[in-house]
Design an enzyme around this catalytic site. Structure first.
Site, PDB file in Angstrom:
ATOM      1  CD  GLN A 238      -2.851  -1.145   2.426  1.00 40.38           C
ATOM      2  OE1 GLN A 238      -3.995  -1.509   2.252  1.00 40.38           O
ATOM      3  NE2 GLN A 238      -2.444  -0.705   3.602  1.00 40.38           N
ATOM      4  CG  ASN A 267      -2.196   3.964   3.471  1.00 38.38           C
ATOM      5  OD1 ASN A 267      -2.364   2.904   4.068  1.00 38.38           O
ATOM      6  ND2 ASN A 267      -1.754   5.061   4.063  1.00 38.38           N
ATOM      7  CG  ASP A 294       2.564  -5.825  11.903  1.00 36.96           C
ATOM      8  OD1 ASP A 294       1.584  -5.524  11.207  1.00 36.96           O
ATOM      9  OD2 ASP A 294       2.635  -5.566  13.113  1.00 36.96           O
ATOM     10  CG  ASP A 296       7.250  -3.196  11.266  1.00 35.51           C
ATOM     11  OD1 ASP A 296       6.325  -4.040  11.310  1.00 35.51           O
ATOM     12  OD2 ASP A 296       7.210  -2.116  11.886  1.00 35.51           O
ATOM     13  CG  ASP A 407      -4.888  -6.280  16.881  1.00 38.86           C
ATOM     14  OD1 ASP A 407      -5.599  -5.439  17.474  1.00 38.86           O
ATOM     15  OD2 ASP A 407      -3.642  -6.238  16.906  1.00 38.86           O
ATOM     16  CG  HIS A 431       6.533  -5.694  15.746  1.00 38.21           C
ATOM     17  ND1 HIS A 431       5.992  -4.598  16.368  1.00 38.21           N
ATOM     18  CD2 HIS A 431       6.121  -5.630  14.446  1.00 38.21           C
ATOM     19  CE1 HIS A 431       5.280  -3.898  15.491  1.00 38.21           C
ATOM     20  NE2 HIS A 431       5.349  -4.496  14.323  1.00 38.21           N
TER      21      HIS A 431
END
Length: 695
Positions: A238, A267, A294, A296, A407, A431
């Site tokens: 995105q 996005n 995720d 990252d 979530d 993370h």
């Protein structure tokens, strides 16, 4: 001949086919900060002891954490050159009672029909293998002992019947005068007890984090065990810096073929990206599960296999989540088990005695009692969470809320529909933690506020959401007296949008962020610079409180303090010098509401120390915002029941595949200048060739 009782309760017998449910692993990159998560050079010890019996007849327990010492040296990283084996040097002990190598017996006991597991340890050389177990209190018990010589395969049949509230199994290996190698070790269970042997898709959302994303694609591409069960890895891009623009993607695409699917769209936030991955997995006709990830993160790939295997064995379909370790402090477990406080609708730690930020480098698993009690959660963060596609088809996709609370709301919704969540020990990723972010002060605060209230409307069992409205009003007050006017303006917009009802959620998902960023230009506290020297010099004509620091007001005096403080904020004009020079430089850690409320202006740093903003007191902002806040909270209180009916009636449509299909179509990836130029050139070529004169 096994008895019928043994067969009924899942007890292993020599004739039953076995399935590997966990295996010994060593780190892919054995740096000192993560070694304690895999192996230790310590003898078994407990962090719990019974000191005495109190007068009431109850045990009084003392909890002591044991840190590594000179007598218990850490494991040398040079030993860890193999993925599934390790050599134990002469006169040494290696314990696998660690996060990634102990077996979480309490979770298998609670959520699966397995009542016995088999541990098989293959060794080379002479030594000893000792199997330990713990109970939910964290007390350690020696379970079984074997002497091994030359090449030995030691098999231990381990019952799970006594692990109702928690507890782990693990083993230690002790070498004598010569080294002993652990060639491999694995935990197995009766294969017939599994509901299925499913396949999975990965749904990874990314936005301008190309290097992280490429690293994770590469990790998956090299893991043959994962790829045997992988249907597709959907990477939903995105961002403006797209994966397809980077030459490093091509060899990964070639290696994975159709297993790697890059999807470009506008996005529409984490909820939009994850919903796209969930949608693709639930409609591809193959996948039993989808794992939301995720971009990252740093993945321990064995975690995904453990999540898949556990999900196959669960008594009923359920969500299986991975824990989160701190990416910048690798031995620190940031989140072990999370719930939602039903009264406040706020995240909470569900482990009694547990806390955020547990460092295994100083407090090992075996000597930390609260880690042995099973933690039953309400949801798992979507940094990594497995969801059965059956669940997705039954309850829909994420709420269209862009980011924050998607979530948690999904976990609550799934639980209400009969699909609980487990955060599985031994499955984890690294993370960046939210304590290193300023997302409670920047544009993200809009989504924190709006989506928390929506979650309360959908799931709170208390009249008017319990503590939600009163706490929200209190938080508004704190931001106003802290000169955080952009933050407060975003919160007020969130409250007003909730009052407008659910109909605009899909329409706003691609437009709200630009609106919030445009609004930021109106406020001093959202204008940031990188260095303190870029601001005028600090000048304070008269330091407050005779030069002493500030403390929060006492609870008994809080109403009077609040009234006086708000009156000053609304009506007392700021000192003239404060408009030209900040009165103080305040680090983020010290920027509390009871401190900031005393200043007319101050330079304040953000959570990660990369930027600073010059806060300036504006009585006109406070008067206007206080009026709006009182009105919005009064309206939320008056109309709560009606709003609750509206949002609950709309929930099924908001999360439906059909609604999300329209949103995906309405938010395509933006056409970039380069793409537009190429398209124009192609059009000109086509039209030129068509209009050439005939000779």
């Amino acid at each position: 001949m096994p008895s019928s009782a043994e067969e009924a309760d899942g007890t292993n017998t020599p004739s039953t086919p076995q399935r590997v449910i966990q295996r010994l692993i060593m780190p892919l990159v054995p740096t000192p900060d993560i070694v304690p998560l895999y192996v230790e050079s310590h003898t078994a010890r407990s962090g719990i002891s019974t000191a005495s019996f109190g007068l009431g007849g109850e045990e009084e327990e003392t909890h002591e954490a044991a840190a590594p010492s000179a007598e218990n040296p850490t494991t040398d990283v040079d030993e860890l050159s193999a993925r599934h084996s390790i050599e134990v040097g002469p006169h040494s002990v290696r314990s696998f009672g660690t996060y990634f190598n102990a077996f979480p017996a309490g979770y298998w006991r609670r959520w699966t029909p397995v009542r016995s597991v088999r541990l098989t340890v293959s060794t080379s050389g002479s030594g000893q293998v000792i199997v330990y177990r713990s109970n939910a209190r964290g007390a350690i018990q020696r379970h079984e002992f074997r002497t091994v010589r030359e090449n030995t395969e030691s098999v231990f049949e381990l019952p799970l019947t006594a692990f109702g509230d928690g507890g782990w199994y693990w083993f230690d290996v002790i070498a004598g005068a010569d080294p002993v190698a652990v060639v491999n070790a694995q935990w197995t269970a009766d294969a017939d007890l599994a509901r299925t042997e499913g396949t999975f898709s990965i749904g990874m959302t990314t936005m301008n984090k190309v290097s992280y994303c490429l690293d994770n694609i590469g990790l998956i591409s090299r893991d043959d065990d994962l790829r045997e069960r992988l249907d597709a890895m959907y990477v939903v891009d995105q961002g403006s810096d797209r994966l397809s623009d980077h030459e490093e993607l091509a060899p990964l695409q070639a290696a994975m073929g159709e297993q790697l699917q890059i999807i470009e769209q506008g996005n529409i936030g984490g909820s939009g990206g994850f919903s796209r991955g969930m949608y693709e997995a639930a409609t591809n006709g193959r996948s039993t599960y989808v794992i939301n990830c995720d971009d990252d993160i740093d993945i321990e790939p064995e975690s995904l296999l453990r999540m898949l295997t556990f999900a196959d064995f669960t008594t009923t379909p359920m969500l299986v989540g991975a824990h989160m370790f701190d990416l910048n402090n690798r031995s620190v477990l940031h989140a072990f088990g999370e719930g939602v406080d039903p009264w406040a609708i706020q995240p909470r730690v569900v482990s009694p005695g547990g806390r955020l930020g547990h460092d295994f480098g100083f407090e090992p698993l075996r000597s930390t009692p609260w880690l042995h009690r099973r933690a039953d959660v309400d949801y798992n963060g979507w940094w990594t969470c497995l969801i059965p596609t059956e669940t997705v088809r039954a309850i829909g996709l994420s709420l269209p809320v862009f980011i924050k609370w998607d979530d948690a709301e999904y976990g609550l919704r799934a639980k209400a529909a009969g699909y609980p969540t487990v955060s599985l020990p031994g499955a984890a990723v690294w993370h960046i933690t939210w304590t290193d972010k300023s997302d409670a002060l920047d544009w993200q605060v809009y989504f924190h506020e709006r989506n928390r209230i929506i979650t309360a409307l959908l799931h709170s069992v208390y009249e008017r959401g319990g503590h939600v409205i009163t706490e929200s009003q209190s938080i508004d007050f704190k931001h106003m007296i802290s000169m955080q006017y952009y933050t407060e303006s975003a919160r007020l917009m969130a409250q007003e949008d909730v009052l407008r009802g659910p109909d605009g959620l899909h329409d706003q998902i691609g437009t709200k962020l630009p609106e919030l960023r445009a609004m930021a230009k109106q406020y001093d506290d959202s204008a940031t610079l990188t260095d303190a020297q870029q601001f005028p010099a600090v000048r304070m004509a008269k330091p407050p409180r005779k030069g002493r620091g500030f403390a929060p007001p006492r609870r008994s005096r809080l109403p009077l303090w609040a009234a006086r403080t708000m009156a000053r904020q609304m009506f007392a004009p700021p000192r003239e010098t404060s408009r030209l020079h900040p009165q103080a430089e305040i680090p983020h850690l010290d920027a509390k509401w009871w401190t900031l409320s005393h200043y007319d202006s101050a330079v304040v740093s953000n959570a990660d120390g990369t930027k600073l903003a010059w806060y300036k007191r504006r009585p006109d902002h406070v008067r206007e915002m206080l009026t709006r806040s009182l009105h919005t909270h009064a309206d939320l209180y008056r109309h709560w029941n009606d709003l609750r009916r509206q949002y609950r009636r709309a929930a099924a449509e908001l999360t439906s595949f059909e609604a999300w299909e329209r949103t995906f179509a309405a938010n395509p990836a933006p056409v970039r200048a380069q793409d537009a130029q190429e398209k124009t050139t192609e059009t000109e070529k086509d039209s030129g060739s068509a209009s050439e004169p005939v000779a």
